[in-house]
Motif scaffolding. Sequence first.
Motif, PDB file in Angstrom:
ATOM      1  N   SER A 102      13.354 116.567  66.020  1.00  0.00           N
ATOM      2  CA  SER A 102      14.017 116.898  64.749  1.00  0.00           C
ATOM      3  C   SER A 102      13.135 116.724  63.519  1.00  0.00           C
ATOM      4  CB  SER A 102      15.264 116.010  64.611  1.00  0.00           C
ATOM      5  OG  SER A 102      15.699 115.980  63.284  1.00  0.00           O
ATOM      6  N   SER A 103      13.014 117.782  62.754  1.00  0.00           N
ATOM      7  CA  SER A 103      12.260 117.688  61.496  1.00  0.00           C
ATOM      8  C   SER A 103      13.070 116.927  60.441  1.00  0.00           C
ATOM      9  CB  SER A 103      11.910 119.086  60.989  1.00  0.00           C
ATOM     10  OG  SER A 103      13.077 119.829  60.744  1.00  0.00           O
ATOM     11  N   LEU A 104      14.376 116.986  60.534  1.00  0.00           N
ATOM     12  CA  LEU A 104      15.208 116.233  59.592  1.00  0.00           C
ATOM     13  C   LEU A 104      14.946 114.735  59.738  1.00  0.00           C
ATOM     14  CD1 LEU A 104      17.529 116.404  57.469  1.00  0.00           C
ATOM     15  CD2 LEU A 104      19.116 116.092  59.359  1.00  0.00           C
ATOM     16  N   TYR A 140      20.330 122.801  50.848  1.00  0.00           N
ATOM     17  CA  TYR A 140      20.713 122.337  52.184  1.00  0.00           C
ATOM     18  C   TYR A 140      21.396 120.971  52.060  1.00  0.00           C
ATOM     19  CZ  TYR A 140      19.887 120.905  57.090  1.00  0.00           C
ATOM     20  OH  TYR A 140      20.017 120.480  58.389  1.00  0.00           O
ATOM     21  N   ASN A 189      17.658 127.762  52.535  1.00  0.00           N
ATOM     22  CA  ASN A 189      19.041 127.586  52.955  1.00  0.00           C
ATOM     23  C   ASN A 189      19.829 127.216  51.691  1.00  0.00           C
ATOM     24  OD1 ASN A 189      21.442 126.543  53.934  1.00  0.00           O
ATOM     25  ND2 ASN A 189      20.521 125.216  55.483  1.00  0.00           N
ATOM     26  N   ASP A 218      10.222 121.776  53.699  1.00  0.00           N
ATOM     27  CA  ASP A 218      10.921 121.936  54.966  1.00  0.00           C
ATOM     28  C   ASP A 218      10.736 123.384  55.431  1.00  0.00           C
ATOM     29  OD1 ASP A 218      12.757 122.305  56.963  1.00  0.00           O
ATOM     30  OD2 ASP A 218      14.396 121.270  55.946  1.00  0.00           O
ATOM     31  N   ALA A 220      11.709 125.004  57.930  1.00  0.00           N
ATOM     32  CA  ALA A 220      12.663 125.251  59.023  1.00  0.00           C
ATOM     33  C   ALA A 220      12.692 126.720  59.436  1.00  0.00           C
ATOM     34  CB  ALA A 220      14.062 124.810  58.593  1.00  0.00           C
ATOM     35  N   TYR A 221      12.406 127.623  58.473  1.00  0.00           N
ATOM     36  CA  TYR A 221      12.533 129.062  58.786  1.00  0.00           C
ATOM     37  C   TYR A 221      11.216 129.815  58.581  1.00  0.00           C
ATOM     38  CZ  TYR A 221      17.301 127.521  58.618  1.00  0.00           C
ATOM     39  OH  TYR A 221      18.465 126.828  58.872  1.00  0.00           O
ATOM     40  N   SER A 255       9.954 122.661  62.964  1.00  0.00           N
ATOM     41  CA  SER A 255      10.384 122.325  64.325  1.00  0.00           C
ATOM     42  C   SER A 255      10.684 123.608  65.094  1.00  0.00           C
ATOM     43  CB  SER A 255      11.634 121.442  64.310  1.00  0.00           C
ATOM     44  OG  SER A 255      12.788 122.228  64.073  1.00  0.00           O
ATOM     45  N   SER A 257      13.477 123.961  66.590  1.00  0.00           N
ATOM     46  CA  SER A 257      14.938 123.936  66.777  1.00  0.00           C
ATOM     47  C   SER A 257      15.547 125.331  66.842  1.00  0.00           C
ATOM     48  CB  SER A 257      15.607 123.155  65.653  1.00  0.00           C
ATOM     49  OG  SER A 257      15.389 121.786  65.835  1.00  0.00           O
ATOM     50  N   LYS A 258      15.022 126.242  66.039  1.00  0.00           N
ATOM     51  CA  LYS A 258      15.567 127.602  66.092  1.00  0.00           C
ATOM     52  C   LYS A 258      14.509 128.580  66.597  1.00  0.00           C
ATOM     53  CE  LYS A 258      18.947 126.542  62.596  1.00  0.00           C
ATOM     54  NZ  LYS A 258      18.343 125.346  61.948  1.00  0.00           N
TER      55      LYS A 258
HETATM   56  C1  PLP Z   1      16.693 123.830  56.056  1.00  0.00           C
HETATM   57  C2  PLP Z   1      16.876 123.090  57.329  1.00  0.00           C
HETATM   58  N1  PLP Z   1      16.068 122.063  57.615  1.00  0.00           N
HETATM   59  C3  PLP Z   1      16.196 121.355  58.748  1.00  0.00           C
HETATM   60  C4  PLP Z   1      17.177 121.656  59.661  1.00  0.00           C
HETATM   61  C5  PLP Z   1      17.276 120.819  60.885  1.00  0.00           C
HETATM   62  O1  PLP Z   1      16.079 120.915  61.580  1.00  0.00           O
HETATM   63  P1  PLP Z   1      15.763 120.003  62.842  1.00  0.00           P
HETATM   64  O2  PLP Z   1      16.605 120.495  63.965  1.00  0.00           O
HETATM   65  O3  PLP Z   1      14.308 120.230  63.077  1.00  0.00           O
HETATM   66  O4  PLP Z   1      16.069 118.600  62.478  1.00  0.00           O
HETATM   67  C6  PLP Z   1      18.045 122.727  59.410  1.00  0.00           C
HETATM   68  C7  PLP Z   1      19.123 123.033  60.358  1.00  0.00           C
HETATM   69  O5  PLP Z   1      19.995 123.784  60.134  1.00  0.00           O
HETATM   70  C8  PLP Z   1      17.899 123.459  58.214  1.00  0.00           C
HETATM   71  O6  PLP Z   1      18.698 124.475  57.903  1.00  0.00           O
END
Ligand code: PLP
Length: 426
Positions: A102-104, A140, A189, A218, A220-221, A255, A257-258
Amino acid sequence: MKRLQDYSAAELARFEEAAKEEYKAYQDKGLSLNMARGKPSPEQLDLSDPLYDLTREQVGVKAEDGTDCRNYGLLCGLNETRRLFGEIIGAAPENVIVCGCSSLNIMFDYVSQGCTHGVGGGTPWLFEKDRKMLALVPGYDRHFSVAEYFGFQLVNVPMTPTGPDMDLLEELVKDPSVKGMFCVPKYSNPDGVTFSDETVRRLAAMKTGADDFRVSCDLAYVVHDLYGEASDRLANVFDFARQYGTEDRFIAVASTSKITFAGAGVSAVAASDRNIAEIKKRMTVQIIGHDKINQLKHAYFYHTLKDIRAQMSRHATFLRPKFETVLRVLDEELSGLDIARWSKPKGGYFISLDVTTGSAKYVEELCRNCGVTLTPVGATFPYGKDPDDRNIRLAPSFPSVEEIELAAKIIAASVRLAACRALKNN
Ligand SMILES: Cc1ncc(COP(=O)(O)O)c(C=O)c1O
């Protein structure tokens, strides 16, 4: 098409009647639709099943450098995974630490470290009674939650089509009690905005009151494009930071994750030599090593950014029609009326819908009463409070195209009804 506010009373009454009828017809269907889940659909997850099915015989047990991945070791991750994330993020492999799923989690830990031990040799943030962080809005919710959890006061900075309002941001960071900000510089986001080169440059160039001001980028995308080469492009923040001598200002995370499995992938942090050394010092106390077997499995399929892009274009075949369905319906049902605006992202996971000021909660309620769940209004702002009660985050990735079509029509009918109410009340 005429703007709704220019309608005569009789025209407005007819318009409202038609919206009511349409809404009632949807309500009678007894639907249950959900546009709140910003996560991959089962079909997208199926794309990564080969990873799930990998056997010991296929993957082996050894990393490229001969390390036995079943045992302790390699705190910073496999060289091959560090290289891969280096490419994804745009950093040298030596400046990358591959972590857990998890990056979060990485971002949380970094703020936690800043609070208890300080960063860059600064005073622990907890000692700053009036500590603040900037909140890019809409944004977010989990970023806001992390800052709130550690007692930061959040100061809103509105997003624009090129990133945050930089004039305001540059003013606010002069305050030494402003210690940092989170941002999602590519496909933010929820509005799907990619920061312009100039925004990235200004983030690197700006003068901050606090030497220990940190931007958590972040990503994430970052590879989550819907239109291949025609998608957005993000400048490398570390390149700009080197030009301005502000490399220590940025912490970048990403990450899979997606990309592969949400919550069961691999994440990484990239930062300057000094920041990486500091993070490593803390991590050494925190953990002996992350899940190297998962890293090994990911490395089996993904060697380079090119492999990742190929995977993301497979994801896009599922996501594109869903995004396009929402955009088409909003366009057909709402454009020209001047009662809503929405983003048209080229990637990411969300569409951001702004409705008439003071109406978002009512739209949410109308949708709920028609069987459509939306992300709670306010979630895209700190403390769950949208000061204009205007923003709604739409998440089209999970439902089917048919469900999305219906949900989008119900949302549009609800927006029309809410706009009528707002006009009548004014
Ligand atoms: C902007 C953003 N950062 C981080 C995350 C979570 O990422 P990770 O699963 O790597 O913790 C999300 C998940 O929806 C997200 O939208």
